[in-house]
Design a protein around this motif. Structure first.
Motif, PDB file in Angstrom:
ATOM      1  N   TYR A 657       3.380  17.874  -2.157  1.00 59.39           N
ATOM      2  CA  TYR A 657       2.779  16.610  -2.606  1.00 59.39           C
ATOM      3  C   TYR A 657       3.335  15.474  -1.751  1.00 59.39           C
ATOM      4  O   TYR A 657       4.403  15.559  -1.157  1.00 59.39           O
ATOM      5  CB  TYR A 657       3.026  16.357  -4.097  1.00 59.39           C
ATOM      6  N   TYR A 658       2.525  14.386  -1.687  1.00 59.45           N
ATOM      7  CA  TYR A 658       2.854  13.241  -0.844  1.00 59.45           C
ATOM      8  C   TYR A 658       2.742  11.959  -1.680  1.00 59.45           C
ATOM      9  O   TYR A 658       1.760  11.770  -2.406  1.00 59.45           O
ATOM     10  CB  TYR A 658       1.884  13.141   0.344  1.00 59.45           C
ATOM     11  N   ARG A 659       3.738  11.076  -1.527  1.00 60.94           N
ATOM     12  CA  ARG A 659       3.695   9.766  -2.187  1.00 60.94           C
ATOM     13  C   ARG A 659       3.196   8.755  -1.152  1.00 60.94           C
ATOM     14  O   ARG A 659       3.969   8.222  -0.355  1.00 60.94           O
ATOM     15  CB  ARG A 659       5.074   9.379  -2.705  1.00 60.94           C
ATOM     16  N   HIS A 660       1.912   8.540  -1.129  1.00 61.06           N
ATOM     17  CA  HIS A 660       1.273   7.745  -0.073  1.00 61.06           C
ATOM     18  C   HIS A 660       1.694   6.267  -0.139  1.00 61.06           C
ATOM     19  O   HIS A 660       2.051   5.747  -1.202  1.00 61.06           O
ATOM     20  CB  HIS A 660      -0.249   7.853  -0.207  1.00 61.06           C
ATOM     21  N   MET A 661       1.614   5.590   1.021  1.00 58.67           N
ATOM     22  CA  MET A 661       1.915   4.163   1.116  1.00 58.67           C
ATOM     23  C   MET A 661       1.016   3.327   0.210  1.00 58.67           C
ATOM     24  O   MET A 661       1.410   2.268  -0.285  1.00 58.67           O
ATOM     25  CB  MET A 661       1.729   3.726   2.587  1.00 58.67           C
ATOM     26  N   ASN A 662      -0.190   3.813  -0.058  1.00 58.70           N
ATOM     27  CA  ASN A 662      -1.113   3.058  -0.899  1.00 58.70           C
ATOM     28  C   ASN A 662      -0.749   3.109  -2.378  1.00 58.70           C
ATOM     29  O   ASN A 662      -1.432   2.529  -3.219  1.00 58.70           O
ATOM     30  CB  ASN A 662      -2.561   3.505  -0.689  1.00 58.70           C
ATOM     31  N   GLY A 663       0.299   3.844  -2.711  1.00 61.27           N
ATOM     32  CA  GLY A 663       0.786   3.913  -4.082  1.00 61.27           C
ATOM     33  C   GLY A 663       0.341   5.152  -4.839  1.00 61.27           C
ATOM     34  O   GLY A 663       0.831   5.403  -5.943  1.00 61.27           O
ATOM     35  N   SER A 664      -0.564   5.914  -4.291  1.00 61.39           N
ATOM     36  CA  SER A 664      -1.050   7.128  -4.961  1.00 61.39           C
ATOM     37  C   SER A 664      -0.279   8.361  -4.500  1.00 61.39           C
ATOM     38  O   SER A 664       0.264   8.383  -3.390  1.00 61.39           O
ATOM     39  CB  SER A 664      -2.542   7.327  -4.661  1.00 61.39           C
TER      40      SER A 664
END
Length: 868
Positions: A657-664
Motif C-alpha cells: 500500500y502507498y500513502r499518496h501525496m494527495n492524502g489518499s
C-alpha cells in the motif's frame, strides 16, 4: 477740477451776473437806445438821473460765451488801467491783477466801451477790452514759460486735462520732474501749471501748490541720509545728474555708500548722490544701478558656499552696530555654511554664518575665513590605513552627498587614506583609496577603524558556511605556504569564528568543524555564508515517505521548536530542498499536498519515493470491493485500467500500500491466483480484518477463556453431539456449563461457545448467512469469515506451520474434498505457543481435546482465520 469745486464756482459766477442783470432790467425802459451797445456822449441824458447800472446792458454772444453775455477774460497788458465804475477814477492795484482771470460784461462809460470785471465776491472795475483777452473758460489764458521745470510734491492733487477736465491725481507722478509749458491764473484765484514730459507729450494741468519749480532739469533736491549698494557694474557715474560723466560703477560694484540727496530728473530717471565712508562725494548714479539698504551693512547678496574660520581671536557680530558679538575662538578651524554676505559701508565684506544645525552664528569678516565651494572644508594630508567597519553607510563622491555608494561591498576591507576633511556637518571624512590606487570616495571616520598596517584587522563573528569549492586550498597561515584541499569538505557546513579582510582584497574565514577543530583560513569565495548552522539551501524536487513515527521535524535549526513525526508516519511529502547541517546530518524541507511547510526532517526519518505516491509498504491482507465509481489504476500517472462498478463484493489480496501525496491511500491489488491487478483508492474497499475485530472480542480474551480451563473438565472431555437441527444451542453445551440439552458439542459449537464466552457476537455469523445450523455450522463460519475477515489458505498442515502466520487463538478451518462420498469440514482453535507448534484445541468424535492438528475427514485446503 473736482465736481463740488466746479459747482461752487459756477454758483458764485451766476450770482455775480444775476446781480448785474437785475439792475439792468429795472432801468431798461429809461434807456433810449437798445440796439446800440454804446451811448454817445453828446446825447441829452440827465447824467444825474441815469446811474451806471443803466449803461450796463445785456449782450448776446455768438462765441459760446456765458448765456446773458457773461464771459471770462485774462488781463494781458502789463500796463493795464482799471477804472472805478462809479466815477471813472483810476484804481491803483499795484498791477497785481496782471495775467489774472475775471468774469466780464461789456459796459459803456462816457461813450466808451469797457469790460466790467468781477470776482466771486464783488465787482472789480472797468478795463479797456484791449488790455484783456477772452478765455475759453474760467481757467483763463495759458501764459507760456520757457526753460522752467517743476517737480511734483503732492500725491493727492488733481490732475486735469488742458480743458480742465478731471483726469485722476498726481499720485503716480509724485517726485517726477516735468517741463512747465505755462500757467493759468484761474478765475477762482488758483494758479495751475501745464506740464509736458521730455518727449514733448502733454502730462496735464496741476495746481501750482503741488509743484516745486526749478530752472534745473534735475528737478527738486530730496535730502536723505540713506545707504545704498551698487547693483550694476556697467553704469555711468555723473558729476551732476545726467551731466559730465566721471566714471563707471564697475570700480565700485557691490560697495555700499551713503546717499545724502537724490533727484528725479526731467528725462525720467532718478539720480542719487553717493558718499563713501570718509564723507567724500563720489558722484551721481542712476536709480537702476543701486538698491537701498536698511542699514550701513548694505544689501544682502545670496550665496551658497562654505568657510573655515582661520582666526581664533576676533569677533563675529550679531548686528551692524558692532555692539553685540562673540569671539571666534570656539569656531577656529571649523567649517560653516554661508548663505549670503554684505559689503558694509565701512568697506569690509561680512559673511552670514550658519552652523550645521541651521543656527545663525553672526556676521564675520570675509578675511577671517577660507572659502570653499563644497561643504567638505579644508583638505588635510595624511598616510594611514583603515578597515571599513560599517556595511550600510555611504561612501560619497562629493560633499553635496548626492552621489555615493553603499559601504556594503567595502565593509571589513582595508584601504589607504591619503587625507581627510572636517566637514560642515561636524564629521571627519576620510579620502579612501583601494590597493590599486583607485579612489573610492569620502567616508565618515565613524564607518572605519584605523589600523597600523595594510593587513587589516581581525573580525570576530559567529556564523556558518557551506564549502562550495572542492578543489580550493584552505590555508594554515597567511604566508600561503601550508594548506589542504577542500575536496573532503565539499558541501559540508562549518562554523566561522572570525575573519580577515586582507589588503590584497580577499576575505579569509577562520573555519572550525562541529567538534571544534580548526580547519584553517579559507578564501570566502570557496564557501557560501549561511544564516544558521543548517548550512546552504540545495533546491530539489522529490518525494519522501515518513518512516519514523517518533522522530522530530524541526521548525528551525536551533532545534528548539519542533513536532513529532507520529501524525506524519507513513505519509508522503514533497521535498523542495535540503541542507547539510553543521552537525553533519542532511535535513529535508517538507511540504504537504496543500503547499504548507512542515519543517526540516533528518533524511534518516524518511524513505525516498519514486513519485508522489510515496514509498510502498508491504502488507498481506484481504479487502472486499464495496464502492462503485472508483478507478483501478495501472500506474501512478493515472492510467485507468478498470472501474470498481463491476467488482463489487470481489475479494483481493493487498501486498503493498502507498500513502499518496494527495492524502489518499492506494492498495496494490492481487487476484487469488497471485496475479497483480492494479492500484485502487482504499476508500473503495473494506479491509477484511481479524476474527476478533469482526466479532467484537479480542485474541487475548479468547486465550484467557481457554487458558482458564486448560487443565479442567470445563471443555475437555465434553462428548461429541453431531449437528441435527437448525437450532444451534443444543450443540453449545460444555461439561462446565451445560444447558437444558445436557453436555454435548460439535466442532463448530465448541468454537462458537468459546467466542461467545470471550465476548464475541455470534449474530455476526448468523446475520451474514442463514444456513442450516446457524453458528453451529462450520460452513456458515467459513462463508462469513471469508467475506469479512482476513484469512490465509494452505494445502497442508506442514505448509501452515511453516508459514509463520499462525498464532495462539486463531481459527483453523478444514475445507472438505467435495468429491468424497462422506465429505465433511472441520473447525478448531490453534493452540500452539509458537507459529510452528503443531497444536489444536477442537471437538472431535472422541470428545473435546487438545492435540496435533488434524481433521476427521479428508480436506482440500486449510483456512487460517487470524484473531487480529
Amino acid at each position: 477740477m473736482m465736481e463740488s469745486s466746479t459747482s461752487s464756482l459756477e454758483t458764485r459766477i451766476s450770482s455775480t451776473f444775476s446781480s448785474v442783470d437785475s439792475k439792468v432790467q429795472s432801468k431798461e425802459n429809461s434807456i433810449n437806445t437798445i440796439e446800440s451797445t454804446t451811448v454817445s456822449s453828446d446825447q441829452s441824458v440827465d447824467s444825474s438821473s441815469v446811474t451806471e447800472e443803466s449803461i450796463i446792458k445785456k449782450t448776446v454772444s455768438n462765441n459760446n460765451e456765458p448765456i446773458g453775455g457773461n464771459f471770462f477774460v485774462s488781463i494781458m497788458n502789463r500796463d493795464y488801467v482799471l477804472l472805478d465804475k462809479s466815477n471813472g477814477n483810476v484804481i491803483d492795484d499795484n498791477k497785481e491783477n496782471y495775467q489774472k482771470t475775471f468774469a466780464a460784461r461789456e459796459a459803456i462809460h462816457d461813450g466808451t466801451k469797457y469790460y466790467l470785471l468781477s470776482t466771486f465776491e464783488s465787482e472789480l472795475g472797468l478795463i479797456d477790452p484791449n488790455s484783456t483777452e477772452k478765455a475759453v473758460g474760467e481757467q483763463g489764458k495759458l501764459f507760456p514759460e520757457e526753460n522752467v521745470y517743476g517737480s511734483i510734491v503732492s500725491d493727492t492733487s488733481e490732475l486735469l486735462t488742458s480743458d480742465f477736465e478731471e483726469n485722476g491725481t498726481t499720485e503716480e507722478l509724485m517726485d517726477r520732474t516735468f517741463e512747465i509749458e505755462g500757467f493759468y491764473n484761474h478765475f477762482d484765484g488758483t494758479k495751475y501749471y501745464s506740464l509736458k514730459d521730455s518727449s514733448d507729450q502733454p502730462i496735464g494741468v496741476v495746481n501750482a501748490a503741488a509743484i516745486e519749480k526749478s530752472s534745473d532739469k534735475a528737478g527738486k533736491k530730496h535730502p536723505v541720509n540713506d545707504y545704498y549698494s551698487i547693483v550694476k557694474n556697467d553704469h555711468k557715474i555723473w558729476e551732476k545728474p545726467g551731466l559730465e560723466e566721471i566714471g563707471s560703477t564697475t570700480s565700485i560694484f557691490e560697495r555700499t555708500f551713503n546717499v545724502k540727496e537724490w533727484y528725479y530728473h526731467y528725462e525720467g530717471k532718478k539720480y542719487f548722490a553717493i558718499y563713501d565712508n570718509g564723507g567724500t562725494f563720489k558722484g551721481f548714479v542712476g536709480g537702476d544701478a543701486i538698491q537701498k539698504a536698511s542699514n550701513p551693512g548694505g544689501i544682502w547678496y545670496d550665496t551658497n558656499e562654505y568657510v573655515t574660520v582661520t582666526k581664533d581671536s576676533l569677533t563675529i557680530w550679531k548686528d551692524f552696530d558692532f555692539k553685540n558679538g562673540n569671539s571666534t575662538k570656539s569656531m577656529y578651524q571649523r567649517t560653516y555654511r554661508v548663505t549670503g554676505y554684505y559689503n558694509h559701508f565701512n568697506g569690509s565684506k561680512y559673511v552670514s554664518v550658519y552652523d550645521n544645525k541651521g543656527v545663525w552664528q553672526g556676521y564675520l569678516r570675509a578675511d577671517y575665513v577660507d572659502t570653499f565651494n563644497t561643504p567638505g572644508g579644508k583638505w588635510n594630508s595624511t598616510n594611514q590605513y583603515i578597515t571599513v567597519t560599517k556595511n550600510n553607510w555611504t561612501i560619497w563622491k562629493d560633499f553635496n552627498f548626492k552621489t555615493g555608494s553603499s559601504t556594503k561591498g567595502l565593509c571589513q576591507r582595508t584601504y589607504r587614506v591619503t587625507g581627510w576633511y572636517r566637514h560642515y556637518n561636524g564629521s571627519k571624512y576620510l579620502s579612501v583609496y583601494d590597493n590599486k590606487g583607485v579612489w573610492q570616495g569620502y567616508l565618515n571616520e565613524g564607518g572605519a577603524k584605523l589600523v597600523n598596517n595594510p593587513g587589516g584587522k581581525w573580525n570576530t563573528t559567529n556564523q556558518y558556511v557551506t564549502i562550495t569549492k572542492n578543489n580550493w586550498t584552505i590555508w594554515k597561515d597567511f604566508n600561503f605556504k601550508n594548506g589542504n584541499s577542500t575536496k573532503s569538505m565539499y558541501q559540508k557546513t562549518y562554523r566561522v569564528t572570525g575573519w580577515y579582510r586582507h589588503y590584497n582584497g580577499s576575505k579569509y574565514l577562520s573555519v572550525y568543524d562541529n567538534k571544534g577543530t580548526w580547519q584553517g583560513y579559507l578564501n570566502e569565495g570557496g564557501a557560501q555564508v549561511v544564516n544558521n548552522p543548517g548550512g546552504k539551501w540545495n533546491a530539489t524536487n522529490q518525494y519522501v515517505t515518513i518512516t519514523k513515527n517518533n522522530w522530530t521535524i524541526w521548525k528551525d535549526f536551533n532545534f528548539k521548536n519542533g513536532t513529532s513525526t507520529k501524525s506524519m508516519y507513513q505519509k508522503t511529502y514533497r521535498v523542495t530542498g535540503w541542507y547539510r547541517h553543521f552537525n553533519g546530518a542532511k535535513y529535508l524541507s517538507l511540504y504537504d499536498n496543500k503547499g504548507n511547510w512542515q519543517g526540516y526532517l533528518n533524511e534518516g526519518g524518511a524513505a525516498k519515493a519514486g513519485g508522489a505516491q510515496g514509498t510502498g509498504f508491504s502488507t498481506n491482507k484481504s479487502v472486499l470491493v464495496t464502492k462503485s465509481g472508483y478507478s483501478i489504476w495501472d500506474n501512478f500517472n493515472w492510467k485507468e485500467k478498470a472501474r470498481t462498478n463491476s467488482l463489487i463484493n470481489k475479494t483481493y489480496q493487498v501486498k503493498w500500500y502507498y500513502r499518496h501525496m494527495n492524502g489518499s491511500t492506494y492498495y496494490s491489488l492481487y487476484e487469488s491466483n497471485g496475479k497483480w491487478f492494479g492500484y485502487v483508492n482504499s476508500d473503495a474497499v473494506r479491509e477484511r480484518r481479524g476474527v476478533s475485530h469482526y466479532l467484537g472480542n479480542s485474541r487475548q480474551s479468547v486465550i484467557n477463556e481457554l487458558s482458564a480451563h486448560q487443565n479442567d473438565r470445563f471443555y475437555l472431555g465434553t462428548p461429541y453431539r453431531g449437528l441435527s437441527s437448525s437450532n444451534p444451542e443444543p450443540f453449545l453445551s460444555p461439561y462446565g456449563a451445560p444447558n437444558g440439552y445436557g453436555p454435548g458439542m460439535n466442532c463448530t459449537g465448541f468454537v462458537a461457545y468459546v467466542m461467545r464466552r470471550s465476548g464475541g457476537n455470534l449474530n455476526r455469523i448468523s446475520g451474514i448467512t442463514q444456513g442450516w445450523g446457524s453458528y453451529a455450522n462450520a460452513y456458515n463460519w467459513r462463508d462469513a469469515l471469508m467475506r469479512n475477515t482476513e484469512y490465509y489458505t494452505f494445502g497442508s498442515v506442514d505448509a501452515l506451520l511453516r508459514s509463520g502466520k499462525a498464532q495462539k487463538g486463531d481459527i483453523i478451518y478444514f475445507d472438505p474434498v467435495w468429491t468424497d462420498i462422506n465429505y465433511d469440514c472441520h473447525i478448531g482453535i490453534f493452540w500452539g505457543n509458537r507459529s510452528n507448534e503443531n497444536r489444536i484445541w477442537h471437538q472431535v468424535l472422541a470428545g473435546n481435546m487438545q492435540s496435533h492438528i488434524f481433521s476427521g475427514t479428508r480436506f482440500s485446503k486449510i483456512y487460517l482465520f487470524p484473531q487480529d
